[in-house]
Design a protein around this motif. Structure first.
Motif, PDB file in Angstrom:
ATOM      1  N   PRO A   1      32.245   5.151  11.864  1.00 42.41           N
ATOM      2  CA  PRO A   1      32.497   3.853  11.234  1.00 42.41           C
ATOM      3  C   PRO A   1      32.739   2.711  12.241  1.00 42.41           C
ATOM      4  O   PRO A   1      32.698   2.927  13.441  1.00 42.41           O
ATOM      5  CB  PRO A   1      33.789   4.117  10.459  1.00 42.41           C
ATOM      6  CG  PRO A   1      34.519   5.112  11.306  1.00 42.41           C
ATOM      7  CD  PRO A   1      33.465   5.966  11.956  1.00 42.41           C
TER       8      PRO A   1
ATOM      9  N   GLU B   1      27.650   4.189   5.282  1.00 44.50           N
ATOM     10  CA  GLU B   1      27.442   3.751   6.663  1.00 44.50           C
ATOM     11  C   GLU B   1      26.262   4.524   7.249  1.00 44.50           C
ATOM     12  O   GLU B   1      26.208   5.749   7.169  1.00 44.50           O
ATOM     13  CB  GLU B   1      28.719   3.990   7.486  1.00 44.50           C
ATOM     14  CG  GLU B   1      28.562   3.882   8.988  1.00 44.50           C
ATOM     15  CD  GLU B   1      27.979   2.552   9.469  1.00 44.50           C
ATOM     16  OE1 GLU B   1      28.503   1.490   9.098  1.00 44.50           O
ATOM     17  OE2 GLU B   1      26.960   2.584  10.214  1.00 44.50           O
TER      18      GLU B   1
ATOM     19  N   SER C   1      30.170  -0.305   7.308  1.00 48.76           N
ATOM     20  CA  SER C   1      31.599  -0.006   7.537  1.00 48.76           C
ATOM     21  C   SER C   1      32.179  -0.834   8.678  1.00 48.76           C
ATOM     22  O   SER C   1      33.033  -0.369   9.419  1.00 48.76           O
ATOM     23  CB  SER C   1      31.786   1.481   7.826  1.00 48.76           C
ATOM     24  OG  SER C   1      31.223   1.791   9.098  1.00 48.76           O
TER      25      SER C   1
END
Ligand code: FAD
Length: 486
Positions: free
Chosen positions: A43, A38, A14
């Motif tokens: 993120p 992820e 991500s």
């Protein structure tokens, strides 16, 4: 021919490459559905855990990523790593093979999670030697690096090996006034340790000279502007006398390097730094009293064949030089590695360059023997793409990563619209997305973190930050991140 069902794509990672590729595909194929996996519960990759805390403006791209994630066709699957054991026990691992069963396409955008080594004696046996990647992860609150505790109170002298922008970030964090850092989102544990740091003198060492260094003007300028930090002049013979003949970017950079810092004019600046040229690390030497701790670094002195040529080669001179080194940072590059399952998936990984073998536009390629002596032909791996650092190697800023991600996005769209083969073209494969992958992953899938849950973590971090007068106070363990969403 057009496809009868919307494209279903899994993105692995991500960071900027994952987000920008997803946005390009979603804008050109408005029905496309994207699930972004992820490994961490949070993120943004290196935007969160790499970019220096005193560069908040660089992180503005996160607002764009938030917009992308708000699309009903986008899903964030945090705390789930593909193939590799993740950062903690409270974590879900899914197999690449499982993704291949449930998506049309997989985008590898998982960056570079390791670092290059120098391969010299003492590097892995002496204490006090750190990779820049670990140190950066430590001050930025990356869970894997939170326990690093670099020994910054052993003495005055720090040596950073490498002359790129990451090396200059490390130098700046070591030299910056602690009260300036206090206002940033630097991890609290790093602030506490930097406040006790005794480092006063930082050598940023390169094998070649200023004309060949990889750093850029903004980062050098920032170091020159630090209050109370002097700059030791560079070896003048390595910079052309007449700067006017240089290309503009190089001329401006050399002007900044030669001008030095205003603090150099003060008789007693309390800290200083230098760009030490033409030194190639040879070995690390231990301390007389504590032989397991680094005390100095021995370098081969090199000479440049053409000192003013940015591509100049180096030769050894046979001479050596020793720099006192109470702490050492190795900043010679990040490295991507293959994911488990690549071989079975037919994905070739170029271990030397640290990239998924691809056609330059992000289509994963493999060499297939054509059965005669002529050798092998490159063949596209259906449905498999790559972007970012795992596509072109671990260099480049967010803007270049974006351009490169757009190119991959365009290749995916073009292939989809032209009827090329994708993963689920095998009739036994059903594109079921995260729900289907989660079923195969078992109970640990319940540990996944959605975008709304990330927003809760984000809110909790901002709240913690407000209490201590900074933008955010990051959680530095996945357990703490997960308890913020419970
Ligand atoms: P990354 O940002 O590394 O993202 C990869 C993501 O994949 C990570 O979140 C990782 O956790 C995840 N992942 C890894 N393995 C898996 C797996 N198996 N399963 C699921 N997820 C996985 N650029 C600028 O423009 N300005 C700056 O000031 C700047 N400073 C920098 C400072 C440092 C120290 C570094 C290292 C880089 C800096 N950059 C800067 C460059 C910028 O960060 C990169 O260009 C960009 O982040 C690369 O994007 P990426 O998506 O390829 O990789």
């Amino acid at each position: 021919r057009s496809r009868d069902a919307p494209l279903r794509m899994a993105v692995v990672g991500s960071g900027p490459a994952g987000f920008y590729t997803a946005s390009r595909v979603m804008s050109r194929l408005p029905n496309a559905q994207v699930d972004m996996y992820e490994a961490l519960p949070v993120p943004f990759g290196l935007v969160r855990h790499g970019v220096a805390p005193d560069h908040p403006e660089v992180k503005n791209c996160q607002d764009r990523f938030d917009e992308i994630a708000s699309s009903p066709n986008f899903r964030f699957v945090g705390n789930v790593s593909v193939g590799r054991p993740g950062h903690a026990a409270e974590h879900c691992i899914v197999r690449l093979e499982s993704l291949m069963r449930h998506y049309d396409s997989i985008l590898m955008a998982y960056g570079a999670s390791e670092d290059k080594k120098l391969g010299i004696p003492g590097e892995s046996t002496l204490s006090g030697i750190y990779s820049a990647r670990q140190f950066v992860g430590w001050y930025n609150g990356l869970p894997d690096c939170a326990g690093l505790e670099p020994e910054l109170a052993r003495g005055d002298e720090a040596v950073i090996i490498g002359q790129g922008n990451v090396a200059l970030d490390v130098a700046r964090i070591l030299l910056e006034d602690i009260d300036v850092l206090r206002k940033t989102d630097i991890a609290e544990h790093a602030l506490a340790q930097l406040a006790k740091s005794r480092v006063r003198r930082v050598h940023v060492v390169g094998r070649r000279g200023p004309m060949q260094a990889a750093f850029t003007i903004k980062e050098v300028r920032e170091l020159m502007k630090l209050a109370d930090v002097a700059f030791h002049p560079v070896d003048r013979s390595l910079v052309p006398q007449d700067l006017k003949a240089l290309p503009r970017a190089s001329r401006r950079l050399m002007e900044v390097v030669l001008k030095g810092s205003p603090a150099s004019l003060q008789p007693r600046a309390s800290k200083s730094w230098s760009l030490d040229s033409c030194l190639s690390p040879k070995l690390f030497l231990g301390h007389r009293d504590t032989p397991t701790a680094v005390a100095s670094t021995e370098f081969d002195v090199t000479s440049l064949e053409a000192p003013f040529d940015p591509q100049s080669r180096v030769a050894t001179t046979g001479r050596t030089l020793i720099l006192p080194s109470d702490v050492v940072f190795r900043s010679v590059g990040y490295k991507s590695v293959a994911l488990p399952g690549f071989a079975e998936a037919g994905i070739q990984f170029d271990g030397r360059r640290g990239v998924v073998s691809n056609d330059g536009l992000g289509r994963a390629m493999r060499l297939v023997s054509d059965g005669n002596a002529a050798g092998a032909a490159a063949q596209q791996v259906p449905g498999m793409y790559c972007a970012g650092w795992v596509k072109r190697g671990p260099t480049g800023v967010i803007a270049s990563t974006m351009q490169d991600a757009f190119a991959t996005g365009d290749a995916i769209v073009q292939d989809w619209l032209s009827g090329a083969r994708f993963l689920r073209c095998d009739p036994s494969h059903r594109a079921g997305g995260w729900e289907a992958v989660a079923r195969e992953a078992g109970p640990s899938a319940a540990l996944s973190v959605s975008w709304d849950q990330w927003r809760k973590i984000d809110g909790a971090e901002r709240g913690r930050g407000r209490r201590v007068g900074k933008e955010r106070e990051k959680f530095t363990s996945t357990v703490d991140m997960l308890s913020a969403v419970a």
